[in-house]
Design an enzyme around this catalytic site. Structure first.
Site, mmCIF file in Angstrom:
data_model
loop_
_atom_site.group_PDB
_atom_site.id
_atom_site.type_symbol
_atom_site.label_atom_id
_atom_site.label_comp_id
_atom_site.label_asym_id
_atom_site.label_seq_id
_atom_site.Cartn_x
_atom_site.Cartn_y
_atom_site.Cartn_z
ATOM 1 N N SER A 148 -31.450 -22.635 15.061
ATOM 2 C CA SER A 148 -30.180 -21.969 14.758
ATOM 3 C C SER A 148 -30.426 -20.476 14.800
ATOM 4 O O SER A 148 -31.542 -20.013 14.529
ATOM 5 C CB SER A 148 -29.710 -22.370 13.359
ATOM 6 O OG SER A 148 -28.675 -21.518 12.931
ATOM 7 N N TYR A 161 -32.640 -23.711 4.769
ATOM 8 C CA TYR A 161 -32.167 -24.016 6.128
ATOM 9 C C TYR A 161 -32.764 -23.015 7.112
ATOM 10 O O TYR A 161 -33.276 -23.403 8.175
ATOM 11 C CB TYR A 161 -30.636 -23.978 6.147
ATOM 12 C CG TYR A 161 -30.014 -24.276 7.493
ATOM 13 C CD1 TYR A 161 -30.007 -25.572 8.006
ATOM 14 C CD2 TYR A 161 -29.413 -23.267 8.244
ATOM 15 C CE1 TYR A 161 -29.420 -25.851 9.230
ATOM 16 C CE2 TYR A 161 -28.829 -23.531 9.474
ATOM 17 C CZ TYR A 161 -28.827 -24.830 9.961
ATOM 18 O OH TYR A 161 -28.251 -25.110 11.178
HETATM 19 P P1 NAP Z 1 -23.533 -32.464 12.174
HETATM 20 O O1 NAP Z 1 -22.166 -32.590 12.767
HETATM 21 O O2 NAP Z 1 -23.663 -32.328 10.691
HETATM 22 O O3 NAP Z 1 -24.421 -33.686 12.695
HETATM 23 C C1 NAP Z 1 -25.686 -33.905 12.173
HETATM 24 C C2 NAP Z 1 -25.910 -35.389 12.111
HETATM 25 O O4 NAP Z 1 -27.221 -35.619 11.564
HETATM 26 C C3 NAP Z 1 -24.912 -36.131 11.191
HETATM 27 O O5 NAP Z 1 -24.386 -37.268 11.824
HETATM 28 C C4 NAP Z 1 -25.793 -36.536 10.021
HETATM 29 O O6 NAP Z 1 -25.400 -37.745 9.407
HETATM 30 C C5 NAP Z 1 -27.128 -36.720 10.691
HETATM 31 N N1 NAP Z 1 -28.219 -36.751 9.729
HETATM 32 C C6 NAP Z 1 -28.276 -36.130 8.517
HETATM 33 N N2 NAP Z 1 -29.414 -36.450 7.901
HETATM 34 C C7 NAP Z 1 -30.093 -37.289 8.736
HETATM 35 C C8 NAP Z 1 -31.322 -37.978 8.621
HETATM 36 N N3 NAP Z 1 -32.095 -37.853 7.537
HETATM 37 N N4 NAP Z 1 -31.714 -38.772 9.645
HETATM 38 C C9 NAP Z 1 -30.927 -38.913 10.749
HETATM 39 N N5 NAP Z 1 -29.750 -38.293 10.896
HETATM 40 C C10 NAP Z 1 -29.339 -37.485 9.890
HETATM 41 O O7 NAP Z 1 -24.311 -31.203 12.784
HETATM 42 P P2 NAP Z 1 -23.955 -30.220 14.013
HETATM 43 O O8 NAP Z 1 -23.086 -29.139 13.487
HETATM 44 O O9 NAP Z 1 -23.533 -30.988 15.190
HETATM 45 O O10 NAP Z 1 -25.391 -29.592 14.258
HETATM 46 C C11 NAP Z 1 -26.357 -30.249 15.067
HETATM 47 C C12 NAP Z 1 -27.657 -29.464 15.027
HETATM 48 O O11 NAP Z 1 -27.431 -28.111 15.440
HETATM 49 C C13 NAP Z 1 -28.264 -29.364 13.631
HETATM 50 O O12 NAP Z 1 -29.658 -29.396 13.707
HETATM 51 C C14 NAP Z 1 -27.797 -28.011 13.140
HETATM 52 O O13 NAP Z 1 -28.661 -27.467 12.170
HETATM 53 C C15 NAP Z 1 -27.842 -27.207 14.427
HETATM 54 N N6 NAP Z 1 -26.949 -26.062 14.402
HETATM 55 C C16 NAP Z 1 -25.589 -26.250 14.254
HETATM 56 C C17 NAP Z 1 -24.766 -25.127 14.211
HETATM 57 C C18 NAP Z 1 -23.278 -25.251 14.034
HETATM 58 O O14 NAP Z 1 -22.618 -24.210 13.865
HETATM 59 N N7 NAP Z 1 -22.705 -26.437 14.077
HETATM 60 C C19 NAP Z 1 -25.299 -23.836 14.301
HETATM 61 C C20 NAP Z 1 -26.680 -23.712 14.447
HETATM 62 C C21 NAP Z 1 -27.495 -24.825 14.489
HETATM 63 P P3 NAP Z 1 -24.505 -37.703 8.075
HETATM 64 O O15 NAP Z 1 -23.132 -37.310 8.537
HETATM 65 O O16 NAP Z 1 -24.589 -39.102 7.537
HETATM 66 O O17 NAP Z 1 -25.115 -36.677 7.174
#
Ligand code: NAP
Length: 269
Positions: A148, A161
């Site tokens: 990120s 984080y």
């Molecule tokens: P998201 O919608 O929250 O999706 C993450 C998924 O990971 C959810 O389905 C979650 O399940 C699952 N998860 C949580 N704990 C887990 C575990 N222990 N084992 C397996 N799966 C697990 O996230 P996103 O926004 O798409 O982000 C995806 C990635 O990009 C992440 O690594 C995030 O840090 C990174 N990122 C995102 C952003 C942003 O703005 N969205 C910015 C920078 C970086 P539950 O719903 O059951 O918790």
């Protein structure tokens, strides 16, 4: 539009039941990959698989907690058994349940830090540890891990984080250096703010306006923006790219911090 850039590849994607991981699974399947859709959220994984199959793609769901090494071992074995090997690993699983508790370092709670690091960082360690032997047997493979912008431009909150996401970069470069000569590529996508279930409710309306103000793009990011960057990194076109951090932030980190203030002074809003 698909050009079959991942035809014949088998891919394992964590966090693929939601947001960026789900978009990546959709796009990779459209590009011909057979995808194991892994997530803690069983229903989310099933929904992604259903979408892929409806479009004629090949995918299997798998519920696993990436912070549990034994579960990750089972997940990788499932991918190898189901699709006859593993070529592509994508790590998007992230623990967002700790967000309200991940505050000031002086008040750091070991349990909170462990919950964040065990999913966002150790999840990447465990998946790579168990996937690498299979990839090496095939003569190579491609790994992409989600960091990120916060990994090096932290917000005032979420130090655990930020630390996990900085760690993902060190881990990915280490894998690139250790295994690059054996055909393994390990890269990083570093998204800026992307509108996804993961960021739902994270920012107030006013904060969302501030985010938009700091974009060198006419909109906030979408999961597809990151998924398409990940597709490039996993594709044959990126064969000579290893240990790279691909920032997907609409230019948010590209300019001097005073630019929005100068724009305001110039009456540009
Ligand atoms: P998201 O919608 O929250 O999706 C993450 C998924 O990971 C959810 O389905 C979650 O399940 C699952 N998860 C949580 N704990 C887990 C575990 N222990 N084992 C397996 N799966 C697990 O996230 P996103 O926004 O798409 O982000 C995806 C990635 O990009 C992440 O690594 C995030 O840090 C990174 N990122 C995102 C952003 C942003 O703005 N969205 C910015 C920078 C970086 P539950 O719903 O059951 O918790």
């Amino acid at each position: 539009m698909s050009s079959g850039r991942l035809t014949g590849r088998s891919a394992l994607i964590t966090g693929a039941g939601s947001g960026i991981g789900a978009a990546t699974a959709d796009i990779f399947a459209r590009e011909g990959a057979r995808v194991v859709v892994a997530d803690l959220d069983k229903a989310g994984a099933a929904a992604t698989v259903e979408r892929i199959r409806d479009e004629g793609g090949v995918a299997e769901p798998y519920a696993a907690d990436v912070s549990d090494e034994a579960e990750v071992e089972g997940l990788v074995e499932f991918a190898v058994r189901t699709f006859g090997g593993l070529d592509v690993l994508q790590n998007y699983a992230s623990n967002r349940t700790v967000v309200p508790e991940d505050v000031a370092v002086a008040g750091a709670d070991a349990a909170v830090w462990t919950r964040q690091l065990s999913v966002d960082l150790m999840g990447c360690v465990f998946t790579a540890k168990h996937a690498l032997p299979h990839m090496l047997r095939r003569g190579g493979g491609s790994i992409t891990n989600a960091s990120s912008l916060v990994g090096w431009l932290p917000l005032e909150s979420r130090p655990a984080y930020a630390t996990a996401k900085a760690g993902v970069i060190g881990l990915s470069k280490s894998i690139a250096v250790e295994y690059g000569r054996q055909g393994i590529r390990c890269n990083v996508v570093a998204p800026g703010p992307i509108v996804s279930p993961g960021t739902e409710g994270m920012y107030t309306a006013e904060q969302t306006e501030v985010l938009a103000e700091h974009m060198a793009a006419p909109r906030l990011g979408r999961p597809d923006d990151v998924a398409l960057a990940a597709l490039f990194l996993a594709s044959p076109e990126a064969a000579f790219i290893n240990g790279h951090v691909l920032v997907v932030d609409g230019g948010m980190s590209a300019y001097a911090p005073m630019v929005p203030s100068f724009r305001r002074l110039a009456g540009e809003g």
